[in-house]
Motif scaffolding. Structure first.
Motif, PDB file in Angstrom:
ATOM      1  N   ARG A  22      27.825 -34.002 -50.816  1.00 24.71           N
ATOM      2  CA  ARG A  22      27.726 -32.542 -50.682  1.00 24.71           C
ATOM      3  C   ARG A  22      26.905 -31.961 -51.840  1.00 24.71           C
ATOM      4  N   ILE A  23      27.129 -32.467 -53.046  1.00 26.73           N
ATOM      5  CA  ILE A  23      26.368 -32.002 -54.211  1.00 26.73           C
ATOM      6  C   ILE A  23      24.880 -32.292 -54.017  1.00 26.73           C
ATOM      7  N   GLN A  24      24.556 -33.479 -53.511  1.00 23.60           N
ATOM      8  CA  GLN A  24      23.152 -33.835 -53.291  1.00 23.60           C
ATOM      9  C   GLN A  24      22.504 -32.890 -52.290  1.00 23.60           C
ATOM     10  N   GLU A  25      23.216 -32.560 -51.234  1.00 25.44           N
ATOM     11  CA  GLU A  25      22.653 -31.653 -50.230  1.00 25.44           C
ATOM     12  C   GLU A  25      22.502 -30.244 -50.786  1.00 25.44           C
ATOM     13  N   TYR A  30      19.257 -25.749 -53.048  1.00 25.38           N
ATOM     14  CA  TYR A  30      19.089 -24.823 -54.170  1.00 25.38           C
ATOM     15  C   TYR A  30      17.681 -24.937 -54.767  1.00 25.38           C
ATOM     16  N   LEU A  31      17.229 -26.167 -54.963  1.00 24.41           N
ATOM     17  CA  LEU A  31      15.898 -26.365 -55.535  1.00 24.41           C
ATOM     18  C   LEU A  31      14.809 -25.837 -54.605  1.00 24.41           C
ATOM     19  N   LYS A  32      14.963 -26.053 -53.299  1.00 25.17           N
ATOM     20  CA  LYS A  32      13.981 -25.530 -52.340  1.00 25.17           C
ATOM     21  C   LYS A  32      13.934 -24.009 -52.392  1.00 25.17           C
ATOM     22  N   GLN A  39      12.654 -33.251 -51.302  1.00 23.75           N
ATOM     23  CA  GLN A  39      13.197 -33.696 -50.025  1.00 23.75           C
ATOM     24  C   GLN A  39      14.432 -34.536 -50.289  1.00 23.75           C
ATOM     25  N   ARG A  40      15.399 -34.367 -49.441  1.00 17.67           N
ATOM     26  CA  ARG A  40      16.618 -35.185 -49.507  1.00 17.67           C
ATOM     27  C   ARG A  40      16.306 -36.514 -48.866  1.00 17.67           C
TER      28      ARG A  40
END
Length: 64
Positions: A22-25, A30-32, A39-40
């Motif tokens: 969830r943190i990664q997503e 947030y960065l985008k 990109q994830r």
């Protein structure tokens, strides 16, 4: 730093796999939103890491 309630540094006590995903997503989103072009990686990707001999063999094949 992931400190637990006993004030010990322990990511395993603070986060589980779902929380980290969830943190990664959320971080990617947030960065985008803040102008970064990120990109994830592929979620639930079923790839395995190469062993050292497999990696070296693949590298030799690419050199040819």
């Amino acid at each position: 730093m992931p400190f637990d309630d006993d004030k010990k540094l322990s990511a395993k006590r603070k986060f589980n796999r779902e929380a980290l995903q969830r943190i990664q997503e959320e971080l990617t989103q947030y960065l985008k939103e803040n102008g970064f072009d990120v990109q994830r990686g592929n979620k639930n990707k079923e790839c395995k890491n190469l062993s050292v001999p497999e990696y070296k063999a693949m590298r030799e094949e690419l050199k040819k």
